[in-house]
Scaffold this motif. Structure first.
Motif, PDB file in Angstrom:
ATOM      1  N   VAL A  28      -5.772   1.171  14.987  1.00 19.49           N
ATOM      2  CA  VAL A  28      -5.924   1.656  13.600  1.00 19.49           C
ATOM      3  C   VAL A  28      -5.686   0.516  12.617  1.00 19.49           C
ATOM      4  N   ALA A  29      -4.678  -0.282  12.927  1.00 20.54           N
ATOM      5  CA  ALA A  29      -4.356  -1.399  12.041  1.00 20.54           C
ATOM      6  C   ALA A  29      -5.541  -2.341  11.918  1.00 20.54           C
ATOM      7  N   VAL A  30      -6.158  -2.654  13.041  1.00 22.03           N
ATOM      8  CA  VAL A  30      -7.295  -3.576  13.016  1.00 22.03           C
ATOM      9  C   VAL A  30      -8.450  -2.992  12.211  1.00 22.03           C
ATOM     10  N   ARG A  31      -8.676  -1.649  12.408  1.00 18.76           N
ATOM     11  CA  ARG A  31      -9.774  -1.025  11.688  1.00 18.76           C
ATOM     12  C   ARG A  31      -9.528  -1.092  10.173  1.00 18.76           C
ATOM     13  N   LYS A  32      -8.294  -0.792   9.784  1.00 16.86           N
ATOM     14  CA  LYS A  32      -7.960  -0.798   8.352  1.00 16.86           C
ATOM     15  C   LYS A  32      -8.147  -2.193   7.755  1.00 16.86           C
ATOM     16  N   MET A  33      -7.735  -3.218   8.514  1.00 13.88           N
ATOM     17  CA  MET A  33      -7.864  -4.587   8.002  1.00 13.88           C
ATOM     18  C   MET A  33      -9.324  -4.954   7.841  1.00 13.88           C
ATOM     19  N   LYS A  34     -10.149  -4.509   8.812  1.00 16.76           N
ATOM     20  CA  LYS A  34     -11.573  -4.828   8.727  1.00 16.76           C
ATOM     21  C   LYS A  34     -12.211  -4.128   7.530  1.00 16.76           C
ATOM     22  N   GLU A  35     -11.834  -2.832   7.348  1.00 15.01           N
ATOM     23  CA  GLU A  35     -12.391  -2.073   6.218  1.00 15.01           C
ATOM     24  C   GLU A  35     -12.098  -2.757   4.887  1.00 15.01           C
ATOM     25  N   GLU A  36     -10.862  -3.239   4.767  1.00 11.45           N
ATOM     26  CA  GLU A  36     -10.450  -3.833   3.489  1.00 11.45           C
ATOM     27  C   GLU A  36     -10.713  -5.333   3.456  1.00 11.45           C
ATOM     28  N   SER A  37     -11.260  -5.854   4.530  1.00 16.26           N
ATOM     29  CA  SER A  37     -11.420  -7.286   4.746  1.00 16.26           C
ATOM     30  C   SER A  37     -10.191  -8.090   4.326  1.00 16.26           C
ATOM     31  N   ILE A  38      -9.047  -7.753   4.974  1.00  7.39           N
ATOM     32  CA  ILE A  38      -7.825  -8.529   4.779  1.00  7.39           C
ATOM     33  C   ILE A  38      -7.365  -9.057   6.132  1.00  7.39           C
ATOM     34  N   SER A  39      -6.516 -10.090   6.093  1.00  5.85           N
ATOM     35  CA  SER A  39      -6.171 -10.734   7.349  1.00  5.85           C
ATOM     36  C   SER A  39      -4.793 -10.333   7.864  1.00  5.85           C
ATOM     37  N   SER A  40      -4.050  -9.524   7.076  1.00  8.46           N
ATOM     38  CA  SER A  40      -2.756  -9.055   7.565  1.00  8.46           C
ATOM     39  C   SER A  40      -2.462  -7.704   6.917  1.00  8.46           C
ATOM     40  N   ILE A  41      -1.556  -6.946   7.536  1.00  8.90           N
ATOM     41  CA  ILE A  41      -1.257  -5.614   6.998  1.00  8.90           C
ATOM     42  C   ILE A  41       0.221  -5.295   7.194  1.00  8.90           C
ATOM     43  N   PHE A  42       0.811  -4.617   6.221  1.00 13.44           N
ATOM     44  CA  PHE A  42       2.225  -4.248   6.315  1.00 13.44           C
ATOM     45  C   PHE A  42       2.379  -2.990   7.135  1.00 13.44           C
ATOM     46  N   VAL A  43       3.430  -2.961   7.918  1.00 13.59           N
ATOM     47  CA  VAL A  43       3.676  -1.833   8.796  1.00 13.59           C
ATOM     48  C   VAL A  43       4.895  -1.065   8.286  1.00 13.59           C
ATOM     49  N   VAL A  44       4.760   0.265   8.215  1.00 10.81           N
ATOM     50  CA  VAL A  44       5.876   1.086   7.755  1.00 10.81           C
ATOM     51  C   VAL A  44       6.156   2.163   8.791  1.00 10.81           C
ATOM     52  N   ASN A  45       7.338   2.783   8.708  1.00 10.11           N
ATOM     53  CA  ASN A  45       7.592   3.928   9.567  1.00 10.11           C
ATOM     54  C   ASN A  45       7.138   5.202   8.855  1.00 10.11           C
ATOM     55  N   LYS A  46       7.475   6.362   9.391  1.00  8.31           N
ATOM     56  CA  LYS A  46       6.897   7.564   8.789  1.00  8.31           C
ATOM     57  C   LYS A  46       7.540   7.920   7.438  1.00  8.31           C
ATOM     58  N   GLU A  47       8.732   7.327   7.148  1.00  7.04           N
ATOM     59  CA  GLU A  47       9.332   7.522   5.807  1.00  7.04           C
ATOM     60  C   GLU A  47       8.829   6.475   4.803  1.00  7.04           C
ATOM     61  N   ARG A  48       7.797   5.752   5.205  1.00  7.86           N
ATOM     62  CA  ARG A  48       7.238   4.700   4.357  1.00  7.86           C
ATOM     63  C   ARG A  48       8.234   3.552   4.150  1.00  7.86           C
ATOM     64  N   GLN A  49       9.186   3.406   5.071  1.00  5.52           N
ATOM     65  CA  GLN A  49      10.105   2.275   4.976  1.00  5.52           C
ATOM     66  C   GLN A  49       9.493   1.076   5.668  1.00  5.52           C
ATOM     67  N   LEU A  50       9.682  -0.097   5.088  1.00  2.00           N
ATOM     68  CA  LEU A  50       9.018  -1.296   5.584  1.00  2.00           C
ATOM     69  C   LEU A  50       9.560  -1.712   6.955  1.00  2.00           C
ATOM     70  N   GLU A  51       8.614  -1.977   7.886  1.00  2.00           N
ATOM     71  CA  GLU A  51       9.006  -2.488   9.197  1.00  2.00           C
ATOM     72  C   GLU A  51       8.711  -3.973   9.297  1.00  2.00           C
ATOM     73  N   GLY A  52       7.555  -4.380   8.829  1.00  2.00           N
ATOM     74  CA  GLY A  52       7.189  -5.789   8.912  1.00  2.00           C
ATOM     75  C   GLY A  52       5.707  -5.964   8.638  1.00  2.00           C
ATOM     76  N   ILE A  53       5.140  -7.062   9.161  1.00  2.00           N
ATOM     77  CA  ILE A  53       3.733  -7.347   8.894  1.00  2.00           C
ATOM     78  C   ILE A  53       3.075  -7.794  10.205  1.00  2.00           C
ATOM     79  N   ILE A  54       1.789  -7.425  10.382  1.00  2.00           N
ATOM     80  CA  ILE A  54       1.044  -7.983  11.523  1.00  2.00           C
ATOM     81  C   ILE A  54      -0.220  -8.640  11.009  1.00  2.00           C
ATOM     82  N   THR A  55      -0.673  -9.675  11.745  1.00  2.00           N
ATOM     83  CA  THR A  55      -1.900 -10.364  11.336  1.00  2.00           C
ATOM     84  C   THR A  55      -3.050  -9.890  12.221  1.00  2.00           C
TER      85      THR A  55
END
Lengths: 274, 397
Positions: free
Chosen positions: B294-321
């Motif tokens: 899903v992360a890869v699909r979202k990055m491709k849709e938005e044409s970005i090279s990294s995406i922030f990852v959150v848990n289900k409470e929308r709390q920040l977990e980190g970033i993946i490229t």
């Protein structure tokens, strides 16, 4: 040209006053006489040497060593000219006149500082009191109070009071607006404002007025001697009428010394506080 | 209930101020009234309220009526019309004794030129308000001493005002106001007479004192930078009228009219605008549950090279490229935890641009704006910081 008989009117008015207020003037006369005699008794009871030392000590304290020494020497010189009693008589008269001028003048000055209307009314009156040739006051003063030191004191008060009124008013008006606002903003009543802020801040100016009043009182000494107020004025007057130049000079010198001593002391009172 | 509430206050100087009121209500300008009637309008229909613990700044150039307005609050100047409610009590209508009582207990004022009593020592100056209240010598000394220590002037008790520098004299002025324990401080251009360095120092000190004391402060100034720095809210005055009331940011972001706009255009925005105003909405996030694909699909849709990852409470977990993610998919070892970079620079929403600049320059990724629970509020890119400084950020943040 029409001659307006202004002089006649004044005479009629003075007659009316003496006829209707005799008791009032009698009361003032007695009070003044008692005050002058009281001062004189104190000043002449204190031994000469002690009095000189007291003056010198006060002068030293408020105005420094030089003035202290000058005061001691000056007063000693007066004593050596055998004019001490006359000087103390004059000092009693000046003290009385100054005290009365302050008692009337300071409240009047405070009132004048608060009311622009009163300020407008009093200004010409004060000018009149101060610039009218002082001899003119002697005549009604004698009318009301006979001869002697009392009419002399009254004439002196009238002539010498204006500076203290004027300078009290000026001093209070000169207190910075922000300081007044600060005092009011903390909730002071008008009397707290007056006693804790306005008068203390105006004090140097009020003391300058006191100084002027004392010096003007001394300038009346010889004039009031013409109606029998005695003291150093009498000595000078004798010198004039009997053409005794030495006596006149000595009397005059004693007045000058007394004036300088009182001036230096009161002047430095003001500067100390400022 | 507001601590201070000002309702439709007018002040008109001149012989018949009541006759001028209807003219003002009809909208006649200050200048026309001066020309036609010789009356000078000090304050024209001012209304605002100040809450307990708030620092409310009234800003205007000289002649704008700000000093008149503050004096209407304790009736050093008698308002022509209107109400001033202090804790709900109208002081405009009250009698002399009530007014004196309110001045003694509820408000204290600090003045531009310090207004100290030159014939009194510092400690006696500080104790002045207490003395007026009739407090005894002991209590006066004790409270004055405390106030003096609070403003950092311990050891100067017996000095005279003229022996102190301007900044120190104003500390005495402040201590005098604090000594009475009044809740409300009226400060009339309190720092304007001080030189710039001392002024800044005093502002900082006022702010730190305010954290401790939580007074209700109404502060008058002609200095916009000062207003923006210390004000929780600012009222801008012109010709006796309050033109705009708002927080520093509101005033910078949405000036009410051309006057305010011109006024604020030279402001150093980096010192006022916060992360909250310039951040972009974080639309593209991926939940750690959604997985790498899903992360890869979202990055491709938005044409970005990294995406922030959150848990289900929308709390920040980190970033993946995108590189790490496609690598994993290729090797069929999809595990988001393994490629998660937890070293992401986060900032709070009230961080100033000034502080953001070095962070955004030193970070490989955009900054994430999070609340105190690490919940993602928005994202800040290098470009948004630049736009924020020149004031051209679009308003989707």
């Amino acid at each position: 040209m029409v001659r307006i008989p202004l002089g006649d009117y004044v005479e009629i008015f003075i007659d009316w006053l003496t006829d209707n207020f005799a008791g009032f003037f009698e009361g003032i006369k007695n009070a003044l006489e008692a005050t002058i005699n009281g001062f004189e008794w104190v000043f002449s009871t204190i031994p000469f040497i002690l009095m000189v030392l007291i003056f010198a000590a006060i002068a030293w304290k408020v105005a420094g060593r030089q003035t202290g020494i000058f005061t001691g020497l000056g007063l000693w010189l007066i004593g050596s000219m055998e004019l001490w009693n006359a000087t103390m008589q004059t000092f009693a008269l000046v003290s009385t006149a100054t005290a009365i001028a302050l008692i009337i003048g300071i409240p009047l000055g405070i009132w004048m500082s608060r009311s622009n209307t009163l300020d407008k009314i009093l200004r010409p009156v004060l000018d009149f009191m101060q610039t009218m040739p002082a001899f003119v006051y002697l005549i009604p003063a004698v009318y009301f109070f006979d001869l002697g030191p009392v009419p002399g004191a009254v004439a002196t008060v009238i002539f010498a009071m204006p500076p203290v009124v004027r300078l009290t008013s000026l001093g209070i008006r000169q207190v910075p607006k922000e300081v007044i606002e600060a005092s009011r903003s903390f909730g002071s009543t008008s009397s707290q404002l007056l006693y804790k802020v306005q008068i203390p801040l105006a004090m140097p100016t009020i003391l300058a007025g006191l100084n002027q009043t004392i010096l003007l009182s001394l300038s009346m000494v010889v004039i009031s001697a013409m109606i029998g107020s005695g003291g150093l004025g009498d000595v000078v007057l004798k010198g004039i009428t009997q053409m005794r130049i030495g006596l006149g000079f000595e009397g005059g010198l004693a007045v000058v010394i007394l004036a300088m001593v009182l001036d230096r002391i009161t002047q430095n009172l003001g500067q100390k506080r400022a | 209930m507001s601590k201070v509430e000002v309702k439709n206050v007018y002040k008109i100087f001149g012989p018949t101020p009541q006759n001028i009121l209807p003219l003002l209500e009809k909208g006649t300008t200050k200048n026309e009234i001066l020309k036609k009637t010789g009356h000078s309008v000090g304050v024209n229909n001012a209304s605002f309220s100040v809450e307990q613990g708030e620092m409310f700044v009234v800003m205007g150039l000289s002649g704008s009526g700000k000093s008149t307005l503050i004096r209407c609050l304790n009736r050093l100047i008698e308002p022509t019309a209107g109400q001033v409610l202090i804790d709900g009590q109208d002081i405009v209508g009250c009698d002399k004794n009530t007014l004196i009582e309110i001045r003694r207990k509820k408000m204290a004022m600090v003045f531009q030129n310090f207004a100290l009593l030159p014939h009194r020592t510092i400690i006696d100056n500080v104790a002045f308000g207490l003395e007026i209240q009739g407090k005894n010598q002991e209590e006066r000394k004790e409270k004055a001493q405390q106030a003096l220590e609070l403003v950092g002037l311990k050891g100067y008790e017996e000095s005279m005002p003229t022996e102190l520098s301007g900044g120190m004299q104003q500390r005495v002025g402040l201590a005098r106001a604090l000594a009475t324990d009044a809740d409300i401080l009226l400060m009339d251009e309190a720092f304007s007479a001080l030189d710039p360095l001392i002024r800044k120092e005093m502002q900082d000190e006022l702010l730190s004192l305010q954290v401790k004391m939580q007074k209700t402060i109404i502060f008058i100034t002609h200095d916009l930078d000062e207003a923006l720095k210390i004000g929780d809210r600012i009222a801008i005055m012109k010709d006796g009228v309050i033109v705009q009331i708002g927080t520093p940011e509101e005033i910078l972001e949405n000036p009410a009219n051309e006057y305010v706009r011109e006024f604020v255009q030279d402001v150093n925005r980096a010192r006022v605008v916060t992360a909250a105003s310039i951040m972009k909405r974080a639309d593209t996030l991926v939940s750690s549950k959604e997985g790498v694909r899903v992360a890869v699909r979202k990055m491709k849709e938005e044409s970005i090279s990294s995406i922030f990852v959150v848990n289900k409470e929308r709390q920040l977990e980190g970033i993946i490229t995108i590189d790490d993610a496609t690598e994993q998919i290729k090797n069929r070892k999809e595990n988001i935890e393994k490629i998660l970079n937890r070293d992401v620079q986060t900032v709070s929403p009230d961080t100033l641009i000034e502080e953001l600049i070095p962070m955004v320059l030193n970070s490989r990724y955009p900054l994430v704006v999070v609340d105190e629970n690490r919940k993602v509020l928005g994202i800040i890119f290098k470009a948004s910081v630049l736009a924020g400084i020149i004031g051209e950020e679009d308003s989707d943040g």
